[in-house]
Design an enzyme around this catalytic site. Sequence first.
Site, mmCIF file in Angstrom:
data_model
loop_
_atom_site.group_PDB
_atom_site.id
_atom_site.type_symbol
_atom_site.label_atom_id
_atom_site.label_comp_id
_atom_site.label_asym_id
_atom_site.label_seq_id
_atom_site.Cartn_x
_atom_site.Cartn_y
_atom_site.Cartn_z
ATOM 1 N N GLU A 1 -19.135 -8.580 -7.272
ATOM 2 C CA GLU A 1 -18.548 -8.556 -5.931
ATOM 3 C C GLU A 1 -17.110 -9.044 -5.893
ATOM 4 O O GLU A 1 -16.374 -8.766 -4.957
ATOM 5 C CB GLU A 1 -19.410 -9.416 -4.988
ATOM 6 C CG GLU A 1 -20.825 -8.897 -4.883
ATOM 7 C CD GLU A 1 -21.776 -9.913 -4.257
ATOM 8 O OE1 GLU A 1 -21.867 -9.933 -3.036
ATOM 9 O OE2 GLU A 1 -22.416 -10.670 -5.014
ATOM 10 N N SER B 1 -25.118 -10.746 -6.965
ATOM 11 C CA SER B 1 -24.658 -10.667 -8.361
ATOM 12 C C SER B 1 -25.426 -11.634 -9.251
ATOM 13 O O SER B 1 -24.888 -12.214 -10.176
ATOM 14 C CB SER B 1 -23.149 -10.959 -8.446
ATOM 15 O OG SER B 1 -22.444 -10.043 -7.657
ATOM 16 N N LYS C 1 -21.383 -14.958 -16.137
ATOM 17 C CA LYS C 1 -21.525 -15.202 -14.701
ATOM 18 C C LYS C 1 -21.804 -13.857 -14.030
ATOM 19 O O LYS C 1 -21.585 -12.813 -14.640
ATOM 20 C CB LYS C 1 -20.228 -15.768 -14.116
ATOM 21 C CG LYS C 1 -19.753 -17.058 -14.745
ATOM 22 C CD LYS C 1 -18.446 -17.547 -14.125
ATOM 23 C CE LYS C 1 -18.010 -18.846 -14.817
ATOM 24 N NZ LYS C 1 -16.748 -19.389 -14.260
ATOM 25 N N GLY D 1 -26.745 0.813 -10.398
ATOM 26 C CA GLY D 1 -25.410 1.209 -10.823
ATOM 27 C C GLY D 1 -24.681 0.116 -11.561
ATOM 28 O O GLY D 1 -23.729 0.361 -12.280
#
Lengths: 771, 287, 173
Positions: free
Chosen positions: A721, A524, A717, A483
């Site tokens: 989250e 991430s 980056k 997603g």
Amino acid sequence: MIEQHGSEREALRTVGAPIRRYGGAARVSGQQDFLADLPFPDAAAVALVTLPVACATVTGIDGKRAMEMPGVIAVVSAADLPQPVPRFGISHQDRPVLADGEVLFHGEPVAAVVAETLDQAEAGAREVEVAFEERPGVYNVDQALATGAPLVRDPSRRPEDDENRDSNVLETALYEWGDTTAAAGEAAVIVENTYTFPMVTHFPIEPGGTVAVPTDAGGLDIYSPVQHPYLLQRTIATVTGLPLSQVRVFAPDPGGGFGGKQTPRLEPLLAFLALQTGRPCRLVLSLEQTFQMMRRAACRVKARTGFADDGALIFHELHCDFLIGAYADVAPRVMTKGSYVGAGPYRIPHARTASRAVMSNTTPSTAFRGFGAPQVAWATESQLDAGARALGLDGLQIRRRNLVNVGEAFFRGPYEATADGHWHEALEKAAELIGWGQPLAPGRGRGIAVAIKPGATSGLSQSLVRFLADGSAIAYAGTSDMGQGARTLWQQILADELGSPLDKIRVVSGDTGVVPFDLQTSASRSTVFMGNAVLEACRDIRKRVLALFAESTGVDEAMLSEAPGVLITPDGELSLLEASRIALGALGGEFVGQGTARMRGRKGHPLGGDAAFYEFNCTAIEVEVDVETGELLLHRHVSVSDVGTELNPIQVTSQDEGASIMGLGHSQMEQLLLDDHGVIRNLGALDYRIPTFKDVPVELITHGIENHDGPGPYGSKGISEGALLCTAGALGSAVSDAIGIPIRDLPLTPERVWTALHPDAADHPGGEEPA
Amino acid sequence: MRYYRPATTAQAVAALASQPHTSRILVGGTDLLVAVRHRSAQPTLVVDIKGVRDLTAPISVDEQGITFGPTATMGDVIAHPTVREWFPALVEAAGLVGSVAIRNRASLIANSANGSPAADTSPPLVSFNASVTITSVSGERTSLLREFFLAPRRTLCEPGEMVTSLRVPRPSPGSSSAFERMTRRRGVDLATCSVGAVVDADGAMTVGLGALGPTTLLGGPVAPIDLTSQEQLERAVDALLAPATPIGDIRAGKAYRTAMARVLARRAVLRAAARRTDPDRLTGRSS
Amino acid sequence: MIPTEDQSADEVGADLVVVTCSVNGESARVSVPPHRTLMDALRNELGLTGTKTCCAEGECGACTVIVDGATVNSCLMLAAEAEGCDILTVEGLGAGEPGGLCDLQESFLEAGAVQCGFCIPGQVMAAEYLLRTNPDPSVDEIREGMSGNLCRCAGYQRIVAAVELTARKRATR
């Protein structure tokens, strides 16, 4: 460390543009095959047998009646598995393939029934007779830490030199610099409070499941919508004794993961069922079963914080007890990593964070977006506000005073960590967007909060890219696209670096049989790690085109150079496609590029290594409180993240909006409620409430700060989250601003807010009163 | 489980009579199929009455009131102009049942006649003095809805019987009504508690109370008061809530539920009263 | 069997119900056990796996389809009830359109409304029904009309944008 690529971004064409999601058309048209959609015509169905209690000794399992039921192929319990029953896990190999003589949490399977159809398997499962004796269990932090508490894990199962083996504490962490005790004397104001964060569950809309298929060669194909296919492959190989080459994991795209689909849980069981029956075995979970497979650790934080009279932090002490559940999973890591940033992105001369991972007879907790940081940030951000109130400052002032500048340490000592971005910019932007300082309508309040989360501290991502004869290209990249839109980014990178049209680029993932190794899709990390690997593979291709072009044409290599999408020759620029055709000549063929992003850990570092980057977020909320009912109406919710570079702005916005709303879930309404037997009372969608369309704030504004200073491609980056790290802090702050009373327990349900306004109405809030 | 789709009411009740304790009526399925999934209902026979030709029409209006048939859905109720004019509280309640897709299927009669104390449409229906007709192979009988509810999910509708119509008398001229509900989130949710209020032209008040006792309860009637007097209003709310026996459960503690009953009753009464002169139609609580 | 002249319930033996209906404009006939939901029948018997299963109790909307013009949670409807019905699933929505996507589906992609995608078929069906019944919905009306469809990626803002975009496209069509 990872190579920086910031300087070349100007040359890009698709990076930075809101490119449509790769695979989106299949998703809107219902053609995307999730696990439950894959056809396995010969598969046998699996149903699990569980107990109506959370903690019990299993004294007997009788599958005879079940075996006589129509269609039943096998009834398997621990006794039918290799002995001792194989156990698996990340840091602790503690989770049995099937409950082995004892059940430690509600929903832990004690047996599995394999049958021709699902109806038959479920009917069979109801006929399995399990004799058990319920034992007293521990279901919250207080119970688990009480003197003489029943032990979730028998000491005999723990190392003899484990100082906590006679308790429910599985692991501890201590981060300390300065001297908080001595510093207390310097503080003008000291605030001391206890905060709680509830157990919440991931609630992926795709519950998921597993299909295990025995292969003709004696191996196994495992289909599971996991975030870490390579970890699953290794786990299956380990528990079954098969070589890695005989275990192939197919990982269909997870229909939502959020950390909940990282670690193996029922896959080893399915592997054994397939091996024992010789049949493909299929288990598709119900939503209720996912509640029993994944959750976020609840946390209780005792905090004591001292401030100078100008608001400067003098010291900050935290005692965090994470309620991790019955097996370790990755929860000890959640505890250590969440605690590492627990003191916040602040300049603190004296700090001490002492944390414990506390076992309980509840669903094993696991990774969940934010990975321990939201739990502790809730306490730290609330403490900053408590200090501000005591000193007559506001939430913005006290954060301005204490937030570290770029390059400044927020974690001190030999393994210090410093701000890797201009975090004050995010704070100021959020303040501006929320209208900080502007007059408020009656009944309303405003709050602001910040938080950080460490990205991955080590990692390995490998990628292969094939540049085909017609200029189309295929990237092999093992990141699970759940997603976040990872494949879209790979597609964009290929398009820009190779000059291939977007619609001629394919990305292959989710098959350990053909896709090179990727450690995991978590923290991430993928934009940075896999992104750099894909980028390197593309550049590898350009170098190979250049070299072969020189060889084929006789042009001196030194006269050639390459740039995104082109080969530059003495006669002018050629598109990479033209150059590759000339280079390949009559034989044709293709170019294959390889890229690797490897980040080694650092010995002795409390996290095993420095974080590749930090996610920083500032959230600000304006809320209206109905003081008669305790209902909250969020008028404006602002989330500003330090993103480095937005490779795909619409995907960044989606992630930030999604995380913001998910953060409102644990802040406002979500909590797993247990009864006296440890049974989940709100098991399912009917009474476990997550945000709906109507729970979205009236205005939700997200913004990314771009300084192109990240370690990922083009200065990016990880970003997935950040926006939920401090949602609770911002909302709690806004509510307390509106009603004049701080609330320290989440979620801030209408009932909890009302109860804060009516402290005299002594009662158990809903769900906390045993049925 | 067998599925049976009768063509007549006689067939339907005969089918129910054949397996009185294990047969269930199916209309919208929004309640029954959830129960079947959780095995809290394990019917051997499901009688789908949507094909019954002589069933009471979904909504029929006459001078004295409105009669609803079993296949009237929440969506039908919300859309019907006379229902909207006469029973705004019912429309508000029906509009809060589940989601759009649920309301497209869920039957008004089933929502109420299932006997759930938290059913959204029951408080307004009780406050409107609704009655139900119960049919079985032995004939028909009618009951006031407030007497129909016996205990949580237990009603006068015995095994082998079905509710075939719901009659709501036309409200007295100059009266109006409003519905208020508390939930845990703004989106689709089950009621923590709810109040449907009717205020007559002269100011007399009646309420139906949801999730405030073992069944939907009737509060009042309470004599007219000066609505601008906080003190009189609080006394009236006391009287209207006299039958309530709130408990603590998974959705709320007892103290909160008790307090919310007061808030909702006050709000519902005031909104219903205001609506008498300013028919603001269906501007419910912004939730 | 219960006293009835209705033969359909017994057509292929005591345990199966034969259902004839129209699915995405084509006639379909399935034999299913009476307890089989429409959701499972669409997915398993007809292979239309675009209709998704999550909560299976009418709370999440992942299984939303349009039956006789109105949205239904197909988990709360028996396949047997679909006898004679006209059913539209996500697979039928863009059929015949260039690229296989209707304007609404295109808008979902354009607005960035698709993340993991699991809830999306249900969202698209709910949005299609909303726009059929209210061609020019306000943001509040969209949020109300869609509130039975959960998205854990919480792409709600993007989905609202996609619905608004479609309404604009249809208004100028």
